[in-house]
Design a protein around this motif. Sequence first.
Motif, PDB file in Angstrom:
ATOM      1  N   PRO A 109      -8.117   0.233  -8.660  1.00 28.80           N
ATOM      2  CA  PRO A 109      -7.447   0.303  -7.359  1.00 28.80           C
ATOM      3  C   PRO A 109      -8.366   0.884  -6.286  1.00 28.80           C
ATOM      4  N   LEU A 110      -8.089   0.526  -5.046  1.00 31.43           N
ATOM      5  CA  LEU A 110      -8.871   1.007  -3.908  1.00 31.43           C
ATOM      6  C   LEU A 110      -8.089   2.092  -3.177  1.00 31.43           C
ATOM      7  N   MET A 111      -8.726   3.263  -3.044  1.00 30.44           N
ATOM      8  CA  MET A 111      -8.097   4.382  -2.342  1.00 30.44           C
ATOM      9  C   MET A 111      -8.948   4.776  -1.144  1.00 30.44           C
ATOM     10  N   VAL A 112      -8.284   5.044  -0.032  1.00 29.96           N
ATOM     11  CA  VAL A 112      -8.954   5.587   1.155  1.00 29.96           C
ATOM     12  C   VAL A 112      -8.447   7.001   1.365  1.00 29.96           C
ATOM     13  N   MET A 113      -9.388   7.924   1.604  1.00 31.56           N
ATOM     14  CA  MET A 113      -9.028   9.305   1.915  1.00 31.56           C
ATOM     15  C   MET A 113      -9.297   9.573   3.383  1.00 31.56           C
TER      16      MET A 113
ATOM     17  N   PRO B 170       0.361   6.140  11.181  1.00 34.63           N
ATOM     18  CA  PRO B 170       1.024   4.857  10.882  1.00 34.63           C
ATOM     19  C   PRO B 170       0.202   3.648  11.323  1.00 34.63           C
ATOM     20  N   GLU B 171      -0.512   3.767  12.453  1.00 37.06           N
ATOM     21  CA  GLU B 171      -1.351   2.661  12.907  1.00 37.06           C
ATOM     22  C   GLU B 171      -2.526   2.442  11.951  1.00 37.06           C
ATOM     23  N   LYS B 172      -3.140   3.535  11.499  1.00 40.04           N
ATOM     24  CA  LYS B 172      -4.208   3.413  10.496  1.00 40.04           C
ATOM     25  C   LYS B 172      -3.679   2.701   9.248  1.00 40.04           C
ATOM     26  N   ALA B 173      -2.520   3.150   8.797  1.00 42.77           N
ATOM     27  CA  ALA B 173      -1.957   2.604   7.567  1.00 42.77           C
ATOM     28  C   ALA B 173      -1.682   1.107   7.701  1.00 42.77           C
ATOM     29  N   ALA B 174      -1.204   0.688   8.862  1.00 42.41           N
ATOM     30  CA  ALA B 174      -0.883  -0.729   9.066  1.00 42.41           C
ATOM     31  C   ALA B 174      -2.133  -1.592   8.963  1.00 42.41           C
ATOM     32  N   VAL B 175      -3.247  -1.122   9.549  1.00 43.99           N
ATOM     33  CA  VAL B 175      -4.492  -1.890   9.479  1.00 43.99           C
ATOM     34  C   VAL B 175      -5.035  -1.889   8.058  1.00 43.99           C
ATOM     35  N   MET B 176      -5.011  -0.728   7.397  1.00 46.11           N
ATOM     36  CA  MET B 176      -5.580  -0.627   6.058  1.00 46.11           C
ATOM     37  C   MET B 176      -4.799  -1.456   5.041  1.00 46.11           C
ATOM     38  N   ALA B 177      -3.503  -1.554   5.219  1.00 46.70           N
ATOM     39  CA  ALA B 177      -2.700  -2.377   4.309  1.00 46.70           C
ATOM     40  C   ALA B 177      -3.158  -3.828   4.366  1.00 46.70           C
ATOM     41  N   LYS B 178      -3.500  -4.295   5.563  1.00 44.41           N
ATOM     42  CA  LYS B 178      -3.980  -5.673   5.720  1.00 44.41           C
ATOM     43  C   LYS B 178      -5.364  -5.864   5.122  1.00 44.41           C
ATOM     44  N   LEU B 179      -6.126  -4.767   4.991  1.00 46.81           N
ATOM     45  CA  LEU B 179      -7.486  -4.842   4.469  1.00 46.81           C
ATOM     46  C   LEU B 179      -7.551  -4.748   2.944  1.00 46.81           C
TER      47      LEU B 179
ATOM     48  N   MET C  94       0.842  -1.201   0.000  1.00 50.38           N
ATOM     49  CA  MET C  94       0.000   0.000   0.000  1.00 50.38           C
ATOM     50  C   MET C  94       0.877   1.250   0.000  1.00 50.38           C
ATOM     51  N   LYS C  95       0.457   2.255  -0.767  1.00 49.69           N
ATOM     52  CA  LYS C  95       1.206   3.496  -0.850  1.00 49.69           C
ATOM     53  C   LYS C  95       0.489   4.584  -0.042  1.00 49.69           C
ATOM     54  N   VAL C  96       1.217   5.256   0.844  1.00 52.61           N
ATOM     55  CA  VAL C  96       0.676   6.354   1.655  1.00 52.61           C
ATOM     56  C   VAL C  96       1.159   7.670   1.058  1.00 52.61           C
ATOM     57  N   ILE C  97       0.213   8.564   0.766  1.00 52.17           N
ATOM     58  CA  ILE C  97       0.555   9.850   0.153  1.00 52.17           C
ATOM     59  C   ILE C  97       0.021  10.984   1.005  1.00 52.17           C
ATOM     60  N   ASP C  98       0.895  11.914   1.360  1.00 57.39           N
ATOM     61  CA  ASP C  98       0.479  13.128   2.073  1.00 57.39           C
ATOM     62  C   ASP C  98       0.029  14.161   1.041  1.00 57.39           C
ATOM     63  N   VAL C  99      -1.158  14.717   1.255  1.00 58.26           N
ATOM     64  CA  VAL C  99      -1.739  15.645   0.279  1.00 58.26           C
ATOM     65  C   VAL C  99      -2.109  16.951   0.970  1.00 58.26           C
ATOM     66  N   GLU C 100      -1.769  18.051   0.351  1.00 58.59           N
ATOM     67  CA  GLU C 100      -2.177  19.359   0.859  1.00 58.59           C
ATOM     68  C   GLU C 100      -3.020  20.060  -0.192  1.00 58.59           C
ATOM     69  N   PHE C 101      -4.182  20.537   0.222  1.00 61.82           N
ATOM     70  CA  PHE C 101      -5.096  21.224  -0.693  1.00 61.82           C
ATOM     71  C   PHE C 101      -4.662  22.672  -0.894  1.00 61.82           C
TER      72      PHE C 101
ATOM     73  N   VAL D 262      -6.158  -2.159   0.948  1.00 63.38           N
ATOM     74  CA  VAL D 262      -6.160  -0.805   0.383  1.00 63.38           C
ATOM     75  C   VAL D 262      -4.903  -0.597  -0.458  1.00 63.38           C
ATOM     76  N   ASP D 263      -5.058   0.017  -1.616  1.00 66.99           N
ATOM     77  CA  ASP D 263      -3.909   0.274  -2.505  1.00 66.99           C
ATOM     78  C   ASP D 263      -3.260   1.624  -2.226  1.00 66.99           C
ATOM     79  N   TYR D 264      -4.105   2.653  -1.966  1.00 66.16           N
ATOM     80  CA  TYR D 264      -3.586   4.000  -1.716  1.00 66.16           C
ATOM     81  C   TYR D 264      -4.279   4.585  -0.482  1.00 66.16           C
ATOM     82  N   LEU D 265      -3.499   5.172   0.395  1.00 64.15           N
ATOM     83  CA  LEU D 265      -4.041   5.928   1.528  1.00 64.15           C
ATOM     84  C   LEU D 265      -3.646   7.382   1.332  1.00 64.15           C
ATOM     85  N   ALA D 266      -4.639   8.223   1.034  1.00 68.60           N
ATOM     86  CA  ALA D 266      -4.399   9.653   0.824  1.00 68.60           C
ATOM     87  C   ALA D 266      -4.671  10.384   2.138  1.00 68.60           C
ATOM     88  N   VAL D 267      -3.618  10.927   2.739  1.00 67.43           N
ATOM     89  CA  VAL D 267      -3.731  11.622   4.023  1.00 67.43           C
ATOM     90  C   VAL D 267      -3.696  13.124   3.763  1.00 67.43           C
ATOM     91  N   PHE D 268      -4.872  13.768   3.849  1.00 64.12           N
ATOM     92  CA  PHE D 268      -4.965  15.195   3.575  1.00 64.12           C
ATOM     93  C   PHE D 268      -4.617  16.018   4.815  1.00 64.12           C
TER      94      PHE D 268
END
Length: 311
Positions: free
Chosen positions: A51-55, A78-87, A1-8, A89-95
């Motif tokens: 692909p599955l993305m979580v925002m 990081p804890e969220k990301a660890a659980v989501m990777a097991k579920l 799973m790829k974690v991406i930090d996003v700023e609007f 999820v392909d991309y975790l977009a952290v805004f």
Amino acid sequence: MKVIDVEFPFAKNLITTKQVVLVLGFFDGVHLGHQRLIAAGLKEAKSRNLPLMVMTFDKHPRVVYAHETNFAYLTTIPEKAAVMAKLGVDYLAVFKFNEQLAHLAPQDFVDQVILGLNAAVVVAGFDYTYGDKNIANMRHLPEFSHGRFDIVELPEQVFAGRKIGSTIIRQDLLNGDVTEANQLLGYPYSITGKVVTGKQRGRTIGFRTANLALPEHKLIPGIGVYATKLLVHGQWHEAMTSIGYNITFNDTQQIFIETNIFDFDEDIYGETITVAWYKFLRGEKKLAGLAGLKEQLKKDEQATRAYFNNI
């Protein structure tokens, strides 16, 4: 799973040029309700070969809208990301939840955020909002979407007759009801931190403890003694953990998290450990000095070992 930090504001196609199934929420705790939401998104993603993305956001909306400075989280990013990777999820977009994003008009949120993330399908819970809850809600999302993406809405989720929600789980933990909280989380609640030097009274009576540095902005369960497990050097050990003020020795100024690890005698000062909470054993009580403390700790150890022997 790829974690991406996003700023609007952000550039479209920042994460992927492909269309995605987008799951929306804050996901504090990634509890059973969240897991079912992500599972619904994964089903859509597989059926459409997307692909599955979580925002999610880097901070809780109440920190921005209500200016809460002491909000306590169930999970870190990081804890969220660890659980989501097991579920799956392909991309975790952290805004980054800044003021500009917080005050977007509902139509702008849809046009610039949801479509900016290339959503072909949006999956969210019935109570998801993206602005003023009277307007920016799931009931009105089809109006703002103008048919440009499909919408999957999940109803309120329950477990054993109880609503599954982060607020309820936080209250359970604060009340010491870790068993109830864990049922709604779907896994044992845990805290990760460094071992620091404590008062070192336990070692004088045969109960050496690892003292966990209090993590910033992480929810600490209610005062008391618990049956726990501790992860150190990649291995889990049965343990008992006290959260309290050391009132036996008249120390009422600071909360301590002290863990006695069973059948373990290594020096782990400075190490990063994880404590997982399983069962509340008793509340904090004033004891008759070291002798009284030793006697009580023996009873706590017996109760903890008995608990783990029976699960």
